[in-house]
Scaffold this motif. Structure first.
Motif: not given
Length: 201
Positions: A88-97
């Motif tokens: 989540i920290e690396l990708l951001n929450i959008h891409y992590a989702s």
């Protein structure tokens, strides 16, 4: 949503086009300050009756767990996927989702022929798919996935509570409640916190 026909109208459209294995996909945990984002993919066997099926956020916790058990019993297949706090920290929450949802689909033993994905974005998979805004409140397969994702995430956060009991993860599941913010102010963040999120950093 009302009658059974309403809940299955997206699936019925696909059945009429020749698809038989339709997977609903959804995630839980975009908004919390701590913990992973968890997704689920569910293939339901046609128009199956599940009393009380709805968006997981609108169902009381106890009933949600009962429904999750029923969904697992009747589904042709189901799978859970997640993205870690580091992702989540690396990708951001959008891409992590999106990554968590992709992992859930790839975890299915039965390969779906079509995906119904909650939200407005498509998954990086070579499968035909449709994104449905508000799908968890209008589409049976997505609602089922939302329930499995929410129950799985809540169970994970109850386990996390035993690792870091001072934060009360068993109560708020990482969401930004008053209790959680007070614990953060007192103890500072732990390794489960999303350091880039407002309210943590």
């Amino acid at each position: 949503m009302g009658c059974l026909e309403d809940w299955f109208r997206y699936e019925e459209e696909l059945y009429a086009r020749g698809y038989s294995l339709v997977a609903g996909v959804d995630e839980a945990g975009r908004g919390p300050l701590a913990g992973p984002v968890v997704a689920a993919a569910v293939i339901l066997p046609g128009r199956v009756f599940l009393s009380g099926l709805n968006d997981s956020k609108k169902i009381p916790p106890g009933r949600r767990e009962e429904l999750a058990h029923q969904i697992k019993q009747v589904a042709l297949d189901w799978a859970i996927g997640l993205s870690t706090v580091k992702e989540i920290e690396l990708l951001n929450i959008h891409y992590a989702s999106l990554l968590a949802m992709r992992r859930a689909v790839l975890g299915l033993k039965v390969v779906p022929e079509f995906l119904l994905v909650d939200g407005r974005f498509y998954l990086e998979l070579s499968l035909p798919q449709r994104a449905l805004v508000g799908g968890d409140a209008s589409c049976a397969s997505i609602a089922a996935a939302s329930i499995l994702a929410k129950v799985a995430r809540d169970q994970l956060m109850r386990i996390c509570h035993h690792l870091y009991p001072q934060y009360g993860f068993d109560h708020h599941k990482g969401y930004p409640t008053v209790e959680h913010r007070q614990a953060l102010a007192r103890w500072g963040p732990c390794p489960l916190h999303r350091l880039t999120f407002r309210g943590v950093k």
